[in-house]
Design a protein around this motif. Structure first.
Motif, PDB file in Angstrom:
ATOM      1  N   ARG A 176     -18.950  33.490   2.772  1.00 28.82           N
ATOM      2  CA  ARG A 176     -18.247  34.048   3.047  1.00 28.82           C
ATOM      3  C   ARG A 176     -17.714  35.122   1.854  1.00 28.82           C
ATOM      4  NH1 ARG A 176     -13.036  31.218   3.908  1.00 28.82           N
ATOM      5  NH2 ARG A 176     -11.712  32.876   3.126  1.00 28.82           N
ATOM      6  N   ALA A 177     -18.080  33.686   0.281  1.00 30.97           N
ATOM      7  CA  ALA A 177     -18.175  33.770  -1.239  1.00 30.97           C
ATOM      8  C   ALA A 177     -19.403  35.453  -0.966  1.00 30.97           C
ATOM      9  CB  ALA A 177     -18.551  32.571  -1.940  1.00 30.97           C
ATOM     10  N   SER A 178     -20.786  35.006  -0.453  1.00 28.22           N
ATOM     11  CA  SER A 178     -21.761  35.690  -0.898  1.00 28.22           C
ATOM     12  C   SER A 178     -21.454  36.965  -0.597  1.00 28.22           C
ATOM     13  CB  SER A 178     -23.417  34.678  -0.528  1.00 28.22           C
ATOM     14  OG  SER A 178     -23.632  33.919  -0.867  1.00 28.22           O
ATOM     15  N   ALA A 179     -20.989  36.848   0.552  1.00 30.39           N
ATOM     16  CA  ALA A 179     -20.622  38.544   1.683  1.00 30.39           C
ATOM     17  C   ALA A 179     -19.753  39.387   0.484  1.00 30.39           C
ATOM     18  CB  ALA A 179     -20.349  38.472   2.805  1.00 30.39           C
ATOM     19  N   ALA A 180     -18.418  38.274  -0.102  1.00 24.69           N
ATOM     20  CA  ALA A 180     -17.781  39.176  -1.346  1.00 24.69           C
ATOM     21  C   ALA A 180     -18.680  39.539  -2.921  1.00 24.69           C
ATOM     22  CB  ALA A 180     -16.865  38.307  -1.355  1.00 24.69           C
ATOM     23  N   ALA A 181     -19.704  39.195  -2.777  1.00 28.14           N
ATOM     24  CA  ALA A 181     -19.753  39.315  -4.295  1.00 28.14           C
ATOM     25  C   ALA A 181     -21.163  40.060  -3.911  1.00 28.14           C
ATOM     26  CB  ALA A 181     -21.010  37.799  -4.715  1.00 28.14           C
ATOM     27  N   ALA A 182     -21.728  40.748  -3.081  1.00 27.30           N
ATOM     28  CA  ALA A 182     -23.001  41.459  -2.347  1.00 27.30           C
ATOM     29  C   ALA A 182     -21.906  42.862  -2.618  1.00 27.30           C
ATOM     30  CB  ALA A 182     -23.242  41.521  -1.034  1.00 27.30           C
ATOM     31  N   ASN A 183     -20.246  42.664  -2.129  1.00 24.77           N
ATOM     32  CA  ASN A 183     -20.292  44.065  -1.632  1.00 24.77           C
ATOM     33  C   ASN A 183     -18.716  44.643  -1.978  1.00 24.77           C
ATOM     34  OD1 ASN A 183     -21.788  44.085   1.050  1.00 24.77           O
ATOM     35  ND2 ASN A 183     -20.728  42.156   1.067  1.00 24.77           N
ATOM     36  N   ALA A 184     -18.910  43.969  -3.231  1.00 24.87           N
ATOM     37  CA  ALA A 184     -18.125  43.560  -4.345  1.00 24.87           C
ATOM     38  C   ALA A 184     -18.207  45.170  -5.689  1.00 24.87           C
ATOM     39  CB  ALA A 184     -17.651  43.077  -5.760  1.00 24.87           C
ATOM     40  N   ASP A 185     -17.300  45.779  -6.377  1.00 23.59           N
ATOM     41  CA  ASP A 185     -17.302  46.553  -7.266  1.00 23.59           C
ATOM     42  C   ASP A 185     -18.172  45.410  -8.804  1.00 23.59           C
ATOM     43  OD1 ASP A 185     -16.721  48.736  -5.776  1.00 23.59           O
ATOM     44  OD2 ASP A 185     -15.062  48.386  -5.945  1.00 23.59           O
ATOM     45  N   ALA A 186     -16.942  44.952  -8.921  1.00 24.32           N
ATOM     46  CA  ALA A 186     -18.149  43.877  -9.481  1.00 24.32           C
ATOM     47  C   ALA A 186     -17.753  42.041  -9.428  1.00 24.32           C
ATOM     48  CB  ALA A 186     -16.625  44.271 -11.048  1.00 24.32           C
ATOM     49  N   LEU A 187     -18.346  41.467  -9.989  1.00 26.31           N
ATOM     50  CA  LEU A 187     -18.356  39.608  -9.631  1.00 26.31           C
ATOM     51  C   LEU A 187     -17.809  39.594 -10.863  1.00 26.31           C
ATOM     52  CD1 LEU A 187     -18.535  37.223  -8.616  1.00 26.31           C
ATOM     53  CD2 LEU A 187     -21.032  36.973  -8.840  1.00 26.31           C
ATOM     54  N   LEU A 188     -16.400  38.265 -11.608  1.00 27.88           N
ATOM     55  CA  LEU A 188     -16.329  38.424 -12.578  1.00 27.88           C
ATOM     56  C   LEU A 188     -16.215  36.483 -12.577  1.00 27.88           C
ATOM     57  CD1 LEU A 188     -12.991  39.450 -12.768  1.00 27.88           C
ATOM     58  CD2 LEU A 188     -14.698  39.796 -13.239  1.00 27.88           C
ATOM     59  N   MET A 189     -17.606  36.071 -13.418  1.00 25.56           N
ATOM     60  CA  MET A 189     -17.947  34.964 -12.886  1.00 25.56           C
ATOM     61  C   MET A 189     -17.138  34.020 -14.850  1.00 25.56           C
ATOM     62  SD  MET A 189     -21.844  34.554 -12.466  1.00 25.56           S
ATOM     63  CE  MET A 189     -21.691  32.655 -12.050  1.00 25.56           C
ATOM     64  N   ALA A 200     -23.701  28.368  -8.322  1.00 26.88           N
ATOM     65  CA  ALA A 200     -24.027  29.435  -8.946  1.00 26.88           C
ATOM     66  C   ALA A 200     -24.768  30.510  -8.368  1.00 26.88           C
ATOM     67  CB  ALA A 200     -24.697  28.250  -9.784  1.00 26.88           C
ATOM     68  N   GLY A 201     -25.610  30.620  -7.540  1.00 26.98           N
ATOM     69  CA  GLY A 201     -26.115  31.658  -6.568  1.00 26.98           C
ATOM     70  C   GLY A 201     -25.551  32.752  -6.386  1.00 26.98           C
ATOM     71  N   LEU A 202     -23.545  32.489  -6.887  1.00 25.70           N
ATOM     72  CA  LEU A 202     -23.034  33.743  -6.289  1.00 25.70           C
ATOM     73  C   LEU A 202     -23.656  35.085  -7.685  1.00 25.70           C
ATOM     74  CD1 LEU A 202     -19.925  32.421  -5.246  1.00 25.70           C
ATOM     75  CD2 LEU A 202     -21.665  33.025  -4.023  1.00 25.70           C
ATOM     76  N   GLY A 203     -23.969  34.249  -8.672  1.00 23.86           N
ATOM     77  CA  GLY A 203     -24.344  35.617  -9.809  1.00 23.86           C
ATOM     78  C   GLY A 203     -25.413  35.930  -9.630  1.00 23.86           C
ATOM     79  N   GLU A 204     -26.237  35.549  -8.999  1.00 23.76           N
ATOM     80  CA  GLU A 204     -27.468  36.253  -8.608  1.00 23.76           C
ATOM     81  C   GLU A 204     -27.489  36.761  -7.336  1.00 23.76           C
ATOM     82  OE1 GLU A 204     -31.229  32.355 -10.195  1.00 23.76           O
ATOM     83  OE2 GLU A 204     -30.612  32.900  -7.206  1.00 23.76           O
ATOM     84  N   VAL A 205     -26.875  36.749  -6.407  1.00 23.92           N
ATOM     85  CA  VAL A 205     -25.868  37.453  -4.796  1.00 23.92           C
ATOM     86  C   VAL A 205     -25.858  38.632  -5.544  1.00 23.92           C
ATOM     87  CG1 VAL A 205     -24.812  37.518  -3.337  1.00 23.92           C
ATOM     88  CG2 VAL A 205     -26.007  35.549  -3.647  1.00 23.92           C
ATOM     89  N   ALA A 206     -25.259  38.707  -6.686  1.00 20.70           N
ATOM     90  CA  ALA A 206     -24.257  39.866  -7.124  1.00 20.70           C
ATOM     91  C   ALA A 206     -25.187  40.566  -7.624  1.00 20.70           C
ATOM     92  CB  ALA A 206     -23.137  39.523  -8.092  1.00 20.70           C
ATOM     93  N   LEU A 207     -25.892  40.673  -8.735  1.00 20.30           N
ATOM     94  CA  LEU A 207     -27.261  41.105  -9.186  1.00 20.30           C
ATOM     95  C   LEU A 207     -28.104  41.150  -8.362  1.00 20.30           C
ATOM     96  CD1 LEU A 207     -27.864  39.016 -12.588  1.00 20.30           C
ATOM     97  CD2 LEU A 207     -26.683  40.783 -12.418  1.00 20.30           C
ATOM     98  N   ASP A 208     -28.746  40.382  -7.297  1.00 22.48           N
ATOM     99  CA  ASP A 208     -28.966  41.647  -6.695  1.00 22.48           C
ATOM    100  C   ASP A 208     -28.983  42.187  -5.360  1.00 22.48           C
ATOM    101  OD1 ASP A 208     -31.069  39.160  -7.482  1.00 22.48           O
ATOM    102  OD2 ASP A 208     -30.951  37.694  -5.498  1.00 22.48           O
ATOM    103  N   ALA A 209     -27.623  42.467  -5.524  1.00 26.03           N
ATOM    104  CA  ALA A 209     -27.000  43.576  -5.191  1.00 26.03           C
ATOM    105  C   ALA A 209     -26.236  44.796  -5.674  1.00 26.03           C
ATOM    106  CB  ALA A 209     -25.510  43.510  -4.486  1.00 26.03           C
ATOM    107  N   GLY A 210     -27.281  44.626  -7.099  1.00 26.55           N
ATOM    108  CA  GLY A 210     -26.126  46.003  -8.119  1.00 26.55           C
ATOM    109  C   GLY A 210     -25.255  45.757  -8.135  1.00 26.55           C
ATOM    110  N   VAL A 211     -24.635  44.677  -7.998  1.00 25.71           N
ATOM    111  CA  VAL A 211     -23.105  44.575  -8.726  1.00 25.71           C
ATOM    112  C   VAL A 211     -23.099  43.611 -10.145  1.00 25.71           C
ATOM    113  CG1 VAL A 211     -21.040  43.189  -7.665  1.00 25.71           C
ATOM    114  CG2 VAL A 211     -22.450  44.332  -5.915  1.00 25.71           C
TER     115      VAL A 211
END
Ligand code: BV8
Ligand code: ZN
Length: 242
Positions: A176-189, A200-211
């Motif tokens: 659920r957290a990965s889906a949110a990170a990949a589909n957000a307009d921004a991820l705050l860490m 810690a991989g959630l940052g990579e999920v966002a970066l890989d999705a261009g978030v």
């Protein structure tokens, strides 16, 4: 005098104000200004204890009383803690955003206490006890606990309802957290050393999705050179980001 260059803060403000879907990952750093010690920073919990000695099933099987003495001590620390401006700023952000998901590695319950709603507890909850024999779960906020280790009505040992090293995260939590990170307009860490996986991989999920990723941390992490990094305390920077 704020150490954060104003243009970084301005860029971060622009991203957050335009975001209708936000994903947030927090770590123990967001509770530091509530007086709850972090794990790896100066004076951190792992400084005085070794995680493999305490936050593992082997440690608990070997010496449940020792592990419980550590958790009972931490429950006492957290019971006295109140949410700080950073926790409250995330509640305000949640109310402003159409979609908002807060995934936390923290087990202190301060996000819920501050009023955060769409919360994913990646590493469980300090206030929940779980029976190793029958699996029964109950919330118990007594500090200190009357008996260590606490026992279930079935006679089995009760353990802290947290995720230890080597244990998998709660069912569906990281998905659920990965889906949110990949589909957000921004991820705050915020307030995490990004040392513990898979959180810690959630940052990579966002970066890989261009978030776009915005980090708030007084210290650099493995992400700092790859994201919009605001060097400072969450209690000071998050309210300024609103
Ligand atoms: C799992 C228990 C496998 C609860 C904790 C790759 C994939 C999957 C697993 C692994 C992997 N690589 C390695 C692993 C194994 C392991 C792991 O990550 N090891 C690390 C150490 C290398 N991961 C696991 O075992 C995870 N389980 O995936 O098992 C598996 C897979 C499939 C199926 C079955 C099994 C379980 C991880 C959970 C472990 N439990 N704690 C408790 O007692 O709390 S981890 C512990 O570290 C805490 O939970 C904490 O939340 C977490 C992360 O620490 P942070 O929150 O980041 O805190 P830290 O002190 O490190 O940093 C604080 C930061 O705040 C600092 O950067 C500081 O500068 C900053 N700060 C300070 N003040 C402020 C601030 N920031 C802002 N404002 C301030 N004022
Ligand atoms: Zn039981």
């Amino acid at each position: 005098m704020c150490a954060v260059a104003n243009d970084a803060m301005e860029r971060a403000r622009a991203i957050v104000s335009r975001a209708s879907a936000l994903a947030v990952l927090t770590g123990s750093g967001i509770s530091a200004e509530s007086g709850v010690p972090t794990f790896r920073g100066a004076g951190g919990l792992w400084r005085t204890f070794r995680p493999e000695d305490l936050a593992t099933t082997q440690a608990f099987e070997r010496d449940p009383k020792l592990v419980w003495e550590w958790y009972d001590w931490r429950r006492g620390l957290v019971a006295a803690a109140q949410p700080n401006p950073a926790h409250h700023a995330l509640v305000t952000l949640e109310r402003r955003c159409r979609e908002f998901t807060l995934a936390t590695q923290n087990v202190d319950g301060l996000h819920a206490l501050a009023g955060s709603r769409n919360l994913i507890l990646l590493h469980g909850d300090l206030w929940t006890l779980r029976c190793v024999t029958c699996g029964a779960k109950r919330e118990d906020r007594r500090v200190p606990l009357p008996v260590l280790p606490p026992r279930c009505v079935c006679g089995g040992l009760l353990r802290p309802g947290v995720v230890w090293f080597g244990e998998s995260l709660p069912e569906g939590a990281i998905e659920r957290a990965s889906a949110a990170a990949a589909n957000a307009d921004a991820l705050l860490m915020i307030g995490t050393s990004a040392a513990v996986w898979p959180a810690a991989g959630l940052g990579e999920v966002a970066l890989d999705a261009g978030v776009p990723v915005i980090e708030i941390n007084p210290e650099p992490t493995v992400y700092s050179d790859h994201v919009l990094s605001l060097a400072g305390r969450a209690g000071e920077l998050l309210p300024r980001l609103l």
